[in-house]
Write a protein that holds these residues in place. Structure first.
Motif, PDB file in Angstrom:
ATOM      1  N   SER A 133      25.820  -9.313 -38.249  1.00 41.02           N
ATOM      2  CA  SER A 133      26.108 -10.535 -37.511  1.00 41.02           C
ATOM      3  C   SER A 133      26.373 -10.212 -36.047  1.00 41.02           C
ATOM      4  O   SER A 133      26.557  -9.053 -35.660  1.00 41.02           O
ATOM      5  CB  SER A 133      27.317 -11.251 -38.125  1.00 41.02           C
ATOM      6  OG  SER A 133      28.467 -10.418 -38.058  1.00 41.02           O
ATOM      7  N   ASP A 134      26.430 -11.271 -35.234  1.00 36.15           N
ATOM      8  CA  ASP A 134      26.684 -11.069 -33.815  1.00 36.15           C
ATOM      9  C   ASP A 134      28.089 -10.553 -33.565  1.00 36.15           C
ATOM     10  O   ASP A 134      28.309  -9.734 -32.652  1.00 36.15           O
ATOM     11  CB  ASP A 134      26.467 -12.385 -33.059  1.00 36.15           C
ATOM     12  CG  ASP A 134      25.020 -12.840 -33.117  1.00 36.15           C
ATOM     13  OD1 ASP A 134      24.147 -11.977 -33.399  1.00 36.15           O
ATOM     14  OD2 ASP A 134      24.755 -14.036 -32.883  1.00 36.15           O
ATOM     15  N   ALA A 135      29.041 -10.993 -34.378  1.00 38.78           N
ATOM     16  CA  ALA A 135      30.410 -10.519 -34.193  1.00 38.78           C
ATOM     17  C   ALA A 135      30.522  -9.030 -34.533  1.00 38.78           C
ATOM     18  O   ALA A 135      31.199  -8.270 -33.819  1.00 38.78           O
ATOM     19  CB  ALA A 135      31.364 -11.338 -35.070  1.00 38.78           C
ATOM     20  N   GLU A 136      29.886  -8.594 -35.587  1.00 37.72           N
ATOM     21  CA  GLU A 136      29.912  -7.173 -35.934  1.00 37.72           C
ATOM     22  C   GLU A 136      29.212  -6.332 -34.874  1.00 37.72           C
ATOM     23  O   GLU A 136      29.666  -5.225 -34.550  1.00 37.72           O
ATOM     24  CB  GLU A 136      29.249  -6.954 -37.299  1.00 37.72           C
ATOM     25  CG  GLU A 136      30.015  -7.558 -38.463  1.00 37.72           C
ATOM     26  CD  GLU A 136      29.304  -7.364 -39.784  1.00 37.72           C
ATOM     27  OE1 GLU A 136      29.900  -7.630 -40.829  1.00 37.72           O
ATOM     28  OE2 GLU A 136      28.125  -6.928 -39.747  1.00 37.72           O
ATOM     29  N   PHE A 137      28.144  -6.851 -34.349  1.00 41.63           N
ATOM     30  CA  PHE A 137      27.419  -6.107 -33.310  1.00 41.63           C
ATOM     31  C   PHE A 137      28.253  -5.999 -32.040  1.00 41.63           C
ATOM     32  O   PHE A 137      28.254  -4.951 -31.362  1.00 41.63           O
ATOM     33  CB  PHE A 137      26.090  -6.802 -33.023  1.00 41.63           C
ATOM     34  CG  PHE A 137      25.225  -6.058 -32.038  1.00 41.63           C
ATOM     35  CD1 PHE A 137      24.750  -4.785 -32.325  1.00 41.63           C
ATOM     36  CD2 PHE A 137      24.905  -6.628 -30.812  1.00 41.63           C
ATOM     37  CE1 PHE A 137      23.955  -4.102 -31.417  1.00 41.63           C
ATOM     38  CE2 PHE A 137      24.113  -5.950 -29.909  1.00 41.63           C
ATOM     39  CZ  PHE A 137      23.636  -4.676 -30.208  1.00 41.63           C
TER      40      PHE A 137
ATOM     41  N   ARG B 175      20.639  -2.698 -32.009  1.00 40.29           N
ATOM     42  CA  ARG B 175      20.940  -3.363 -33.278  1.00 40.29           C
ATOM     43  C   ARG B 175      20.186  -2.701 -34.430  1.00 40.29           C
ATOM     44  O   ARG B 175      20.721  -2.548 -35.539  1.00 40.29           O
ATOM     45  CB  ARG B 175      20.590  -4.852 -33.187  1.00 40.29           C
ATOM     46  CG  ARG B 175      20.948  -5.668 -34.434  1.00 40.29           C
ATOM     47  CD  ARG B 175      20.419  -7.082 -34.289  1.00 40.29           C
ATOM     48  NE  ARG B 175      21.168  -7.813 -33.303  1.00 40.29           N
ATOM     49  CZ  ARG B 175      22.243  -8.577 -33.586  1.00 40.29           C
ATOM     50  NH1 ARG B 175      22.680  -8.675 -34.847  1.00 40.29           N
ATOM     51  NH2 ARG B 175      22.865  -9.233 -32.636  1.00 40.29           N
ATOM     52  N   GLY B 176      18.941  -2.305 -34.174  1.00 39.60           N
ATOM     53  CA  GLY B 176      18.190  -1.604 -35.210  1.00 39.60           C
ATOM     54  C   GLY B 176      18.810  -0.259 -35.557  1.00 39.60           C
ATOM     55  O   GLY B 176      18.803   0.162 -36.725  1.00 39.60           O
ATOM     56  N   ILE B 177      19.369   0.438 -34.559  1.00 41.02           N
ATOM     57  CA  ILE B 177      20.054   1.713 -34.836  1.00 41.02           C
ATOM     58  C   ILE B 177      21.277   1.481 -35.713  1.00 41.02           C
ATOM     59  O   ILE B 177      21.549   2.247 -36.652  1.00 41.02           O
ATOM     60  CB  ILE B 177      20.439   2.398 -33.508  1.00 41.02           C
ATOM     61  CG1 ILE B 177      19.177   2.827 -32.755  1.00 41.02           C
ATOM     62  CG2 ILE B 177      21.338   3.600 -33.759  1.00 41.02           C
ATOM     63  CD1 ILE B 177      19.462   3.428 -31.384  1.00 41.02           C
ATOM     64  N   LEU B 178      22.027   0.411 -35.444  1.00 47.43           N
ATOM     65  CA  LEU B 178      23.193   0.098 -36.262  1.00 47.43           C
ATOM     66  C   LEU B 178      22.792  -0.247 -37.690  1.00 47.43           C
ATOM     67  O   LEU B 178      23.453   0.160 -38.658  1.00 47.43           O
ATOM     68  CB  LEU B 178      23.977  -1.063 -35.621  1.00 47.43           C
ATOM     69  CG  LEU B 178      25.212  -1.548 -36.377  1.00 47.43           C
ATOM     70  CD1 LEU B 178      26.219  -0.409 -36.559  1.00 47.43           C
ATOM     71  CD2 LEU B 178      25.844  -2.739 -35.671  1.00 47.43           C
TER      72      LEU B 178
END
Length: 472
Positions: A225-229, A194-197
């Protein structure tokens, strides 16, 4: 704050040099093969696995090496003037100390240091051309980095070690164990992904603001958001070319070897560009130690060899190389010559360069008539250590200009057929060159030796009289 008091036993162990010895390394295991493997249990290992121990001369007289018991002088001081040992077992079932001589590696270190060679990163040497490979010191700031170095944030920085394993060198059991370890670290890895994104979206936002002339400092890291991730993870699974670099970055894995040409037309998990200090590490794996391995701390070849009579020299003093195995067929295959330079076995001795200077005797085939064995002089140019800890030494044959200041000449075999003696005589008969002179074709009489000596004396006298008559 007062320091904690130590017990007598703890204080003894803390000041003991024996307990300061590093732990022995695991010997390198050869790959499993169905072919016959010829090995020697007493051969010198490519690199030392145990520390070498020396003792002062005052303690050597008593056999005191700082161990549990004294070592016998017959195997140490009486066997060598500079005894060095390594301990295999401090105490065995028979209540003895198992030790052996460590002069093999210590002498190799001394011989290598006499070459005055700086360590380089591994690179291929093409002996067919006169182009010397570029020297890259492993002590450069942008190359001397590990997974914890602070210089990795600089642009163009490379490293010689990663925190993750080299997948191409793992066995199926090791790879399965590593997968189980990754599964246990799934929550931490997802947080890191998530940090890379976030970093990618933040970099894109700053680039877009710069293109439109907006204030870059006003751009803030976006919120994912969780959906984007979840959509991001699904997009990576559908695109192997994007998933491969992300996995290597997430797990900090060293780059794998190049993809074979037969798989270029298929979909495969592409690895990113190598961040290793040398491109050879991507083929053979990252080094297990520092690329210099402590052999030399010189950073460049920028040294002047000053000769006492002829001044600065472009080349260092040539060293002697002993031919260990000549060219020919080895185990059914054509093999290259192998020579020993300073205790290091060197392969591929630029045989193409011998065309204009002549092939050294004993290089093409084994010649037992050479006194002391076949040898010739070389000039070392590069020294490096591969991933398995083996020293790779590249050398060229010493030129005539590099040998002239030191009066060095290679051995030349004497000619077996010489017509100089026959040309000086006034004889109408020319001896055959395919047959040794004075070879008896009949049974020698008893006084053959006396006749031969008398005939030799008469020939010398006759030749002397002919020379005096010709001068008159």
């Amino acid at each position: 704050m007062a320091s904690a008091r130590l017990s007598p036993t703890a204080n003894l162990l803390r000041k003991s040099r024996l307990f300061a010895l590093p732990q022995a390394l695991t010997p390198t295991q050869e790959a499993a093969s169905s072919k016959a493997v010829f090995e020697s249990s007493t051969a010198t290992l490519p690199h030392p696995i145990r520390a070498a121990i020396v003792t002062p001369q005052s303690s050597l007289v008593r056999g005191d090496w700082g161990l549990k018991r004294a070592l016998p002088a017959k195997s140490t001081s009486e066997k060598s003037q500079r005894p060095v040992v390594r301990v295999n077992a401090l105490d065995t079932y028979e209540h003895v100390t198992d030790f052996e001589s460590a002069a093999d590696h210590t002498m190799t270190l001394e011989k290598f240091q006499e070459l005055n060679m700086p360590m380089s990163l591994p690179s291929k040497v093409n002996y067919a051309t006169s182009i010397v490979p570029r020297h890259q010191s492993p002590f450069e700031t942008h190359l001397d980095n590990s997974e914890t170095s602070k210089g990795l944030g600089e642009p163009g920085a490379k490293q010689y070690r990663h925190s993750g394993p080299w997948l191409a060198g793992q066995t199926p059991a090791e790879f399965t164990a590593y997968l189980n370890q990754v599964r246990r670290q799934k929550p931490e890895l997802l947080k890191k992904l998530r940090g890379i994104l976030v970093d990618q979206r933040f970099a894109e936002a700053r680039k877009q603001a710069q293109d439109y002339g907006k204030d870059i400092d006003a751009v803030k890291p976006p919120t994912i958001s969780d959906a984007e991730f979840t959509r991001y993870i699904k997009s990576l699974r559908e695109n192997p070319f994007a998933l491969g670099p992300t996995v290597f970055q997430l797990l900090d894995l060293p780059s794998s070897p190049a993809v074979p040409s037969e798989r270029i037309g298929r979909k495969y998990y592409q690895s990113p560009a190598t961040k290793l200090a040398s491109a050879e590490y991507a083929i053979s794996g990252p080094p297990k130690t520092h690329p210099s391995v402590g052999l030399s701390y010189t950073r460049s070849h920028a040294l002047i060899r000053n000769h006492p009579s002829y001044g600065p020299q472009a080349f260092q003093r040539p060293v002697e190389a002993r031919i260990l195995r000549p060219k020919g067929r080895f185990r059914g295959r054509p093999s290259k010559a192998i020579a020993g330079i300073g205790g290091i076995a060197v392969e591929d001795l630029n045989a193409l360069a011998f065309v204009d200077q002549g092939t050294p005797p004993g290089l093409t085939f084994f010649d037992a008539s050479i006194p002391g064995g076949a040898k010739y002089h070389v000039t070392p140019i590069r020294a490096s250590v591969d991933s398995n800890g083996r020293i790779g030494l590249s050398s060229y044959r010493a030129s005539a200009s590099s040998k002239a200041p030191y009066g060095i000449e290679d051995y030349k075999k004497p000619q077996t057929t010489n017509i100089s003696d026959a040309a000086q005589r006034d004889a109408t008969m020319v001896p055959r060159l395919d047959r040794l002179q004075n070879r008896p074709h009949f049974k020698r009489p008893e006084n053959y030796a006396g006749r031969k000596a008398m005939a030799g004396t008469e020939d010398i006298a006759r030749s002397l009289m002919d020379n005096l008559n010709s001068r008159q």
